[in-house]
Write a protein that holds these residues in place. Structure first.
Motif, PDB file in Angstrom:
ATOM      1  N   VAL A  75     120.211  -5.007 114.148  1.00  4.36           N
ATOM      2  CA  VAL A  75     119.123  -4.458 113.342  1.00  4.36           C
ATOM      3  C   VAL A  75     118.661  -5.515 112.356  1.00  4.36           C
ATOM      4  CG1 VAL A  75     118.420  -2.614 111.780  1.00  4.36           C
ATOM      5  CG2 VAL A  75     120.111  -2.151 113.569  1.00  4.36           C
ATOM      6  N   LEU A  76     117.359  -5.783 112.353  1.00  3.96           N
ATOM      7  CA  LEU A  76     116.755  -6.769 111.450  1.00  3.96           C
ATOM      8  C   LEU A  76     115.953  -6.036 110.391  1.00  3.96           C
ATOM      9  CD1 LEU A  76     116.036  -9.719 110.702  1.00  3.96           C
ATOM     10  CD2 LEU A  76     114.147  -9.580 112.331  1.00  3.96           C
ATOM     11  N   LEU A  77     116.286  -6.263 109.118  1.00  2.01           N
ATOM     12  CA  LEU A  77     115.599  -5.640 107.987  1.00  2.01           C
ATOM     13  C   LEU A  77     114.829  -6.701 107.220  1.00  2.01           C
ATOM     14  CD1 LEU A  77     115.104  -3.166 106.119  1.00  2.01           C
ATOM     15  CD2 LEU A  77     117.186  -3.815 104.895  1.00  2.01           C
ATOM     16  N   GLY A  78     113.509  -6.549 107.163  1.00  2.00           N
ATOM     17  CA  GLY A  78     112.651  -7.508 106.468  1.00  2.00           C
ATOM     18  C   GLY A  78     111.907  -6.853 105.320  1.00  2.00           C
ATOM     19  N   GLY A  79     111.455  -7.672 104.382  1.00  2.00           N
ATOM     20  CA  GLY A  79     110.706  -7.167 103.236  1.00  2.00           C
ATOM     21  C   GLY A  79     110.468  -8.260 102.221  1.00  2.00           C
ATOM     22  N   GLU A  80     109.622  -7.970 101.245  1.00  2.00           N
ATOM     23  CA  GLU A  80     109.275  -8.938 100.216  1.00  2.00           C
ATOM     24  C   GLU A  80     110.478  -9.232  99.322  1.00  2.00           C
ATOM     25  OE1 GLU A  80     105.974  -7.558  98.017  1.00  2.00           O
ATOM     26  OE2 GLU A  80     104.567  -7.657  99.694  1.00  2.00           O
ATOM     27  N   PRO A  81     110.486 -10.384  98.661  1.00  2.00           N
ATOM     28  CA  PRO A  81     111.592 -10.698  97.739  1.00  2.00           C
ATOM     29  C   PRO A  81     111.645  -9.693  96.589  1.00  2.00           C
ATOM     30  CG  PRO A  81     110.304 -12.669  98.246  1.00  2.00           C
ATOM     31  CD  PRO A  81     109.541 -11.516  98.810  1.00  2.00           C
ATOM     32  N   GLY A  82     112.856  -9.219  96.289  1.00  2.00           N
ATOM     33  CA  GLY A  82     113.051  -8.289  95.196  1.00  2.00           C
ATOM     34  C   GLY A  82     112.676  -6.858  95.483  1.00  2.00           C
ATOM     35  N   VAL A 102     113.712  -3.560 114.445  1.00  2.00           N
ATOM     36  CA  VAL A 102     113.102  -4.295 113.339  1.00  2.00           C
ATOM     37  C   VAL A 102     112.615  -3.270 112.322  1.00  2.00           C
ATOM     38  CG1 VAL A 102     111.333  -5.930 112.614  1.00  2.00           C
ATOM     39  CG2 VAL A 102     112.398  -6.182 114.849  1.00  2.00           C
ATOM     40  N   LEU A 103     113.166  -3.324 111.118  1.00  2.00           N
ATOM     41  CA  LEU A 103     112.786  -2.415 110.045  1.00  2.00           C
ATOM     42  C   LEU A 103     112.031  -3.178 108.970  1.00  2.00           C
ATOM     43  CD1 LEU A 103     116.108  -0.390 109.614  1.00  2.00           C
ATOM     44  CD2 LEU A 103     114.167   0.140 111.080  1.00  2.00           C
ATOM     45  N   GLN A 104     110.955  -2.572 108.481  1.00  2.00           N
ATOM     46  CA  GLN A 104     110.161  -3.171 107.416  1.00  2.00           C
ATOM     47  C   GLN A 104     110.363  -2.357 106.149  1.00  2.00           C
ATOM     48  OE1 GLN A 104     108.366  -5.962 107.774  1.00  2.00           O
ATOM     49  NE2 GLN A 104     107.397  -6.035 105.765  1.00  2.00           N
ATOM     50  N   PHE A 105     110.861  -3.007 105.098  1.00  2.00           N
ATOM     51  CA  PHE A 105     111.071  -2.347 103.803  1.00  2.00           C
ATOM     52  C   PHE A 105     109.945  -2.785 102.888  1.00  2.00           C
ATOM     53  CE2 PHE A 105     114.015  -1.396 100.074  1.00  2.00           C
ATOM     54  CZ  PHE A 105     113.955  -0.034 100.294  1.00  2.00           C
ATOM     55  N   GLU A 106     109.095  -1.858 102.521  1.00  2.00           N
ATOM     56  CA  GLU A 106     107.872  -2.218 101.804  1.00  2.00           C
ATOM     57  C   GLU A 106     107.658  -1.303 100.611  1.00  2.00           C
ATOM     58  OE1 GLU A 106     104.717   0.188 104.631  1.00  2.00           O
ATOM     59  OE2 GLU A 106     105.343  -1.831 105.206  1.00  2.00           O
ATOM     60  N   GLY A 107     106.682  -1.663  99.819  1.00  2.00           N
ATOM     61  CA  GLY A 107     106.354  -0.919  98.607  1.00  2.00           C
ATOM     62  C   GLY A 107     105.895  -1.864  97.519  1.00  2.00           C
ATOM     63  N   ASP A 108     105.308  -1.302  96.505  1.00  2.00           N
ATOM     64  CA  ASP A 108     104.848  -2.077  95.359  1.00  2.00           C
ATOM     65  C   ASP A 108     105.971  -2.144  94.337  1.00  2.00           C
ATOM     66  OD1 ASP A 108     103.539  -3.313  93.285  1.00  2.00           O
ATOM     67  OD2 ASP A 108     101.735  -2.077  93.431  1.00  2.00           O
ATOM     68  N   ARG A 109     106.303  -3.351  93.897  1.00  2.00           N
ATOM     69  CA  ARG A 109     107.383  -3.489  92.929  1.00  2.00           C
ATOM     70  C   ARG A 109     107.047  -2.835  91.587  1.00  2.00           C
ATOM     71  NH1 ARG A 109     109.021  -9.714  92.923  1.00  2.00           N
ATOM     72  NH2 ARG A 109     106.777  -9.945  93.160  1.00  2.00           N
ATOM     73  N   HIS A 110     105.761  -2.555  91.340  1.00  2.67           N
ATOM     74  CA  HIS A 110     105.358  -1.898  90.110  1.00  2.67           C
ATOM     75  C   HIS A 110     105.445  -0.375  90.227  1.00  2.67           C
ATOM     76  CE1 HIS A 110     104.019  -5.791  88.624  1.00  2.67           C
ATOM     77  NE2 HIS A 110     103.318  -5.943  89.730  1.00  2.67           N
ATOM     78  N   HIS A 111     105.729   0.136  91.436  1.00  2.00           N
ATOM     79  CA  HIS A 111     105.929   1.561  91.645  1.00  2.00           C
ATOM     80  C   HIS A 111     107.389   1.803  91.986  1.00  2.00           C
ATOM     81  CE1 HIS A 111     101.554   1.333  92.097  1.00  2.00           C
ATOM     82  NE2 HIS A 111     101.518   2.629  91.827  1.00  2.00           N
ATOM     83  N   VAL A 112     107.851   3.024  91.810  1.00  2.00           N
ATOM     84  CA  VAL A 112     109.262   3.340  92.013  1.00  2.00           C
ATOM     85  C   VAL A 112     109.557   3.705  93.456  1.00  2.00           C
ATOM     86  CG1 VAL A 112     109.589   4.064  89.631  1.00  2.00           C
ATOM     87  CG2 VAL A 112     108.877   5.757  91.344  1.00  2.00           C
ATOM     88  N   TYR A 113     108.545   3.908  94.279  1.00  2.00           N
ATOM     89  CA  TYR A 113     108.784   4.378  95.646  1.00  2.00           C
ATOM     90  C   TYR A 113     108.825   3.213  96.623  1.00  2.00           C
ATOM     91  CZ  TYR A 113     107.757   8.864  93.555  1.00  2.00           C
ATOM     92  OH  TYR A 113     107.771   9.955  92.744  1.00  2.00           O
ATOM     93  N   ARG A 114     109.754   3.306  97.560  1.00  2.00           N
ATOM     94  CA  ARG A 114     109.917   2.322  98.621  1.00  2.00           C
ATOM     95  C   ARG A 114     109.849   3.030  99.969  1.00  2.00           C
ATOM     96  NH1 ARG A 114     109.511  -0.014  94.498  1.00  2.00           N
ATOM     97  NH2 ARG A 114     110.799  -1.676  93.628  1.00  2.00           N
ATOM     98  N   ILE A 115     109.314   2.349 100.957  1.00  2.00           N
ATOM     99  CA  ILE A 115     109.133   2.930 102.285  1.00  2.00           C
ATOM    100  C   ILE A 115     109.805   2.029 103.304  1.00  2.00           C
ATOM    101  CG2 ILE A 115     107.447   3.640 104.021  1.00  2.00           C
ATOM    102  CD1 ILE A 115     105.456   3.973 101.696  1.00  2.00           C
ATOM    103  N   ILE A 116     110.539   2.613 104.219  1.00  2.00           N
ATOM    104  CA  ILE A 116     111.139   1.871 105.322  1.00  2.00           C
ATOM    105  C   ILE A 116     110.579   2.436 106.616  1.00  2.00           C
ATOM    106  CG2 ILE A 116     113.194   3.369 105.297  1.00  2.00           C
ATOM    107  CD1 ILE A 116     114.779   0.944 106.296  1.00  2.00           C
TER     108      ILE A 116
END
Length: 463
Positions: free
Chosen positions: A94-101, A235-249
């Protein structure tokens, strides 16, 4: 020492050269040659790794293969289970990708802490053991069988795997892993490809699931060769805005489940919290109706979501009007503006239009079209839409309201959250169960003009 033979290959045309050259003589491209291993003998370590289970491949008739359901590893994280397709498959990569932080390391470390009694090896090449301990102290869960290894050498990692024999392996990250068989630096394309290939071989031969954390480029793609995504199972994408509290995978590829699923988390001081009912957190509760706001009944995989669309239409201060949107496709917005101007007579050519999906979430469901169009019209005419009204429909180029899939799930979600009126396509009525009595008023419409003819009256009455 193993006998190693390497060569340089062009990433563009595949031409081979015994040494590195700047310009490819076959395709005339510059800086495309990368080093790859073409022949080597197995080391004693690799033989011991591949011999942990004693598996040998042999041809098997298709009719002789049993079709019984394979037992999956159930993760305490319900959102991760849903995204993986019902649990973690033995021997999967399983590959998990996303922006730094964004929280990739936090997500997998928290998952490992919650799996009490499962022997897990967490390999980190970016943080020290003390840093991992500090992060684990503020996260929920406790696993006495969680081992931490700060190592980047692939040979040393395999030595630890042979000695420990874990049930799950987490590599943070695949860009930091390197092998001494190649002269290139860690993070280069040959190193990533070779490291992922060795970890894939270990995972398949020993039925041990392996998680790989991957970096992404500025374009949002996972760094490294494209073959990395082909080698892994999920392949999983972990995304979201760092200025918001919600994250989406969300899964971009899944050999063992659907790629239409969605997992939502909330970032808190004690880690990531699962959001079991995202519709309640993605819709803002107002004391009175506000213009420019419309609620859309969308669907992500098998999960219905109620999304708040916010639009702002104002006179353009500069010569060229601005078109901006967050969480929605900009080209789709331009198409809807053209339909509103051509089919409905709205004059938006000299107006600035801003669109936002509340919560920092990004949705690609075409059922958002009707809510977006109504929110734009509400802001342009300063007419508030009733608070208990929602929309679900795709808008065509001629202004027709097209049906959307799984309309019953969308209606049930709106009814559960207390909405009293829902605009849907006329063609969706054919697929609805006739024997079911809905506690919500369904307003079937065929054209966009019909929606606008009903909404002003309803808005005035609600206020």
């Amino acid at each position: 020492m193993s006998k190693i033979k390497t060569a340089f290959f062009c990433r563009n045309c595949g031409a081979q050269s015994p040494k590195w050259i700047g310009k490819c003589p076959s395709c005339n491209e510059w800086n495309t040659y990368v080093e790859e291993i073409i022949q080597r003998e197995k080391s004693a370590l690799e033989k011991s790794v591949s011999g942990l289970t004693g598996k040998k491949s042999a041809p098997v008739l298709l009719a002789d293969i049993t079709s019984s359901d394979e037992q999956r590893i159930i993760i305490p994280d319900l959102e991760m289970n849903r995204v993986l397709g019902g649990g973690l498959v033995h021997g999967s990569l399983v590959l998990l990708g996303g922006e730094p932080g964004i929280g990739k390391s936090t997500l997998l470390l928290q998952m490992a802490l919650k799996m009490s009694g499962t022997k897990i090896l967490y390999v980190t090449g970016e943080e020290s053991e003390r840093q991992i301990r500090m992060r684990a102290e503020r996260l929920e869960g406790k696993n006495e069988q969680l081992f931490i290894l700060t190592e980047t050498s692939l040979d040393n990692i395999f030595t630890a795997l042979v000695q420990l024999q874990p049930q799950i392996v987490i590599i943070d990250s695949v860009q930091t892993v390197h092998t001494g068989d190649l002269d290139s630096l860690a993070g280069s394309i040959p190193q990533i490809k070779e490291g992922a290939a060795e970890l894939q071989r270990y995972s398949k031969q020993n039925d041990v699931p392996v998680f790989l954390i991957g970096h992404i480029t500025k374009d949002g793609m996972i760094a490294g060769p494209k073959v990395l995504e082909h080698m892994v199972d999920t392949v999983l994408q972990f995304e979201g805005d760092r200025h918001h509290v919600y994250r989406i995978i969300r899964p971009l590829k899944n050999r063992f489940g659907s790629t239409n699923e969605l997992g939502i988390y909330e970032m808190t001081g004690t880690g990531l919290r699962e959001v079991n009912n995202p519709s309640e957190v993605l819709v803002t509760h107002h004391d009175e109706p506000l213009n420019g706001i419309a609620i859309a009944a969308t669907l992500e995989g098998i999960r219905p979501l109620m999304i708040e669309t916010q639009a702002l239409v104002s006179s353009a201060v500069y010569g060229t009007p601005q078109r901006s949107c967050t969480g929605f496709d900009l080209r789709r917005l331009n198409m809807l503006l053209a339909v509103l101007e051509k089919r409905c007579g709205f004059r938006l050519g000299a107006k600035d239009v801003f669109l936002n999906l509340a919560g920092g979430i990004r949705i690609e469901d075409p059922a958002l079209d009707l809510a977006v169009a109504c929110a734009i019209r509400s802001s342009a005419d300063d007419i508030a839409i009733p608070m208990r009204t929602c929309f679900s429909g795709e808008v065509g180029l001629s202004g027709e309201i097209r049906p959307v899939q799984r309309i019953e799930q969308r209606i049930a979600e709106a009814e559960k959250l207390g909405y009293t009126q829902m605009f849907i396509s006329k063609n969706n009525l054919k697929g609805l169960g006739r024997n079911r009595n809905w506690n919500i008023e369904l307003v079937p419409v065929a054209m966009l003009e019909e929606v606008f003819n009903v909404l002003p009256v309803a808005s005035i009455q609600s206020q």
